[in-house]
Design an enzyme around this catalytic site. Structure first.
Site, PDB file in Angstrom:
ATOM      1  N   ILE A 147      -7.344  -0.984   1.742  1.00 13.76           N
ATOM      2  CA  ILE A 147      -7.749   0.122   2.620  1.00 13.76           C
ATOM      3  C   ILE A 147      -7.310   1.443   1.998  1.00 13.76           C
ATOM      4  CG2 ILE A 147      -7.450   1.144   4.909  1.00 13.76           C
ATOM      5  CD1 ILE A 147      -7.182  -1.684   6.010  1.00 13.76           C
TER       6      ILE A 147
ATOM      7  N   CYS B 274       0.837  -1.208   0.000  1.00 11.71           N
ATOM      8  CA  CYS B 274       0.000   0.000   0.000  1.00 11.71           C
ATOM      9  C   CYS B 274       0.871   1.256   0.000  1.00 11.71           C
ATOM     10  CB  CYS B 274      -0.981  -0.043   1.174  1.00 11.71           C
ATOM     11  SG  CYS B 274      -2.308   1.152   1.038  1.00 11.71           S
TER      12      CYS B 274
ATOM     13  N   GLU C 294      -0.178  -8.197   5.341  1.00 10.89           N
ATOM     14  CA  GLU C 294       0.126  -8.280   6.774  1.00 10.89           C
ATOM     15  C   GLU C 294      -1.135  -8.251   7.638  1.00 10.89           C
ATOM     16  OE1 GLU C 294       0.641  -5.743   4.811  1.00 10.89           O
ATOM     17  OE2 GLU C 294       0.204  -3.828   5.786  1.00 10.89           O
TER      18      GLU C 294
ATOM     19  N   HIS D 166      -2.994  -5.296   1.718  1.00 18.15           N
ATOM     20  CA  HIS D 166      -2.226  -5.486   2.952  1.00 18.15           C
ATOM     21  C   HIS D 166      -2.108  -6.964   3.335  1.00 18.15           C
ATOM     22  CE1 HIS D 166      -2.067  -1.225   4.033  1.00 18.15           C
ATOM     23  NE2 HIS D 166      -3.300  -1.143   3.582  1.00 18.15           N
TER      24      HIS D 166
END
Lengths: 205, 322
Positions: free
Chosen positions: A148, A87, A186, A184
């Site tokens: 996001i 991102c 993670e 993402h």
């Protein structure tokens, strides 16, 4: 030192999530080494691999410029160090970034990935979404993409390999040892992408 | 790592859609809490105009919070404080690339709906504004937009999380330029977290049940929090932060970032101060860098501030028993 030395750029954003995902990926693969938060040029110069996490690209860029980290990361990339940017991280790795609404941006970038980024490409937070995507080129058939306020790649140079698309938008790229994703990894429990990155670092090492 | 799953998979705020060949979901707990995770180690700045928002973005703010008046002016003006003008919020959204948040009154479901429709990135159900409902906060699971709520203690924080808050800010006393209350509240939360963690580690489920009853929250949330030894969502400090050293001090107390309200734009050196507070928040572990940041501001330019003992209006108490 034995094993690989991977750093997570710890200026701002979801550093801890990348730290734990990388640690688990190394454990799963049985790769020896250390993962740590890095903030200044001295720490970065010792690394075999770097992850630039999600966060606000303007903040991470501006602060890394101030303390000389940005310059050091550039040098390390030139010497072949693998980097994963998720991102905001992908935005920082790019040559050019503009915002969907605000337009052209003057923000500090690493100027390496030969791509043009459109920031906030899917809209604002309310438009943030999850979807199953594919990363076939690196052997991942299904991956939960967490987007996001995500960016996308609107132009990619010849040397850039497109790893994944969401409808028409490019959401993951690779150029040499540098990987960028709009989403993402993670924030999911799926370690596939972090494992792929760790093996890149290990190979290079 | 802070868990992202959270409760209520069937929340009304979750939207399922097909986009091209993809099945997507919006408004999930992962996306709402995940948004807050992206703010970590950052500074959210209160702003009232486009100019202030741009100064904040240039200084390295991780987001801006749009208000009609800065908390110090709300305090001075008296009367009823409501959500900011939508036109101003939209102008700011069109002029900065960082996330834009806005405040709604506690319990005012429709102010929140309006902010949701405006597409702000996060809604702050805030005690700085005059509460619309002292007894019920908004049921935040109904919204696709994430919420942040204030809390003075662990019970308040967990009750807000149970209502669907994706992020907590420990309250200070807004608009005072005095960090004392923020310090007390973050320490309160930390002390209570240590206590329930020790109960959890001792395996005393019975005691954990009585904690849940005392705090008026579900056992499962208390258990999850106790096992983590921290709040299960991102937690920022807020209220009265005026200087780089204030921000760095709160970071040492274990919060994930800071909100700065009046402290920046009620000072006479807002630009330098905004940058300095960001630097001190980022490099809080390095006293030399915090000193450099503190050197960028002039104490004679700081907002005067108020003694929190003799205030007529204690904003922090609003909605805290509910």
């Amino acid at each position: 030192m034995t094993g690989v030395n991977i750093g997570i750029l710890a200026v701002q954003g979801d550093v801890a999530e990348n730290l734990s995902a990388t640690r688990m990926a190394m454990d799963d693969l049985g790769v020896e080494g250390v993962v740590s938060e890095v903030k200044n040029p001295e720490q970065i110069s010792d690394l075999d691999g770097l992850i630039i996490p999600g966060g606000e690209s303007t903040v991470i860029g501006t602060l890394s410029l101030i303390n000389g980290s940005l310059k050091k990361i550039k040098e390390k990339i030139a010497s072949g160090m693998p980097v994963l940017g998720t991102c905001a991280g992908m935005i920082l790795l790019s040559k050019k970034a503009k915002d969907r609404i605000v337009g052209n941006m003057e923000q500090p970038l690493l100027d390496y990935l030969d791509i043009t980024i459109e920031r906030n490409t899917f809209g604002r937070q309310k438009d943030s979404f999850e979807a199953d995507i594919q990363l076939e080129k690196i052997g991942v058939h299904k991956f939960r993409g967490i987007f996001i306020r995500a960016p996308s790649v609107i132009e990619a140079g010849k040397n850039v390999e497109v790893l994944s698309k969401f409808n028409e938008k490019i959401i993951a790229v690779k150029q040499g040892n540098i990987i960028g994703t709009s989403f993402h990894p993670e924030l999911t429990e799926d370690l596939s992408l972090h494992k792929y990155f760790v093996s890149l670092v290990q190979k290079k090492n | 790592m802070i868990p992202l799953s959270g409760d209520l998979g069937n929340a009304k705020g979750i939207v399922r859609e097909t986009l091209g060949s993809f099945e997507t979901r919006r408004g999930t707990s992962t996306l709402k809490r995940g948004f807050a995770h992206m703010l970590k180690n950052g500074v959210v700045m209160d702003v009232t105009t486009v100019e202030q928002a741009q100064i904040a973005e240039d200084a390295g703010a991780v987001a801006v919070m749009v208000l009609d008046k800065l908390p110090a002016d709300v305090r001075k003006a008296g009367g009823v404080a409501r959500t900011a003008s939508i036109r101003v919020i939209e102008e700011i959204m069109d002029s900065v690339t960082i996330p834009v948040m806005a405040k709604c009154r506690i319990g005012h479901v429709y102010e929140a709906r309006v902010l949701g429709e405006t597409d702000v990135d996060m809604i702050d159900e805030s005690e700085v504004l005059t509460p619309a409902d002292e007894f019920h906060h908004i049921w935040k699971w109904d919204f696709t937009t994430p919420f942040v709520n204030g809390a003075r203690n662990l019970g308040e924080a967990l009750r807000r999380i149970e209502e669907g808050a994706a992020m907590i800010r420990t309250k200070g006393e807004p608009g005072t330029g005095n960090v004392a209350e923020a310090v007390i509240h973050i320490k309160n939360v930390n002390t209570e977290l240590r206590r329930i963690k020790s109960i959890y580690d001792a395996g005393d489920e019975q005691d954990l049940v009585s904690v849940a009853r005392d705090l008026k929250v579900s056992y499962s949330l208390v258990e999850e929090t106790a096992s983590l030894g921290r709040l299960p969502v991102v937690n920022f400090a807020a209220g009265g932060i005026s200087t780089p050293a204030d921000a760095a001090y709160l970071m040492t107390l274990g919060c994930d970032g800071v909100f700065v309200g009046s402290g920046i734009f009620k000072s006479d050196d807002a630009k330098e101060r905004a940058q300095a507070v960001v630097l001190a928040t980022t490099f809080w572990e390095d006293p030399d860098k915090v000193k450099e940041a503190q050197k960028m501001v002039d104490e004679r330019q700081s907002m005067l501030g108020l003694d929190t003992k003799n205030l007529e209006l204690r904003m922090q108490e609003r909605g805290s028993t509910a």
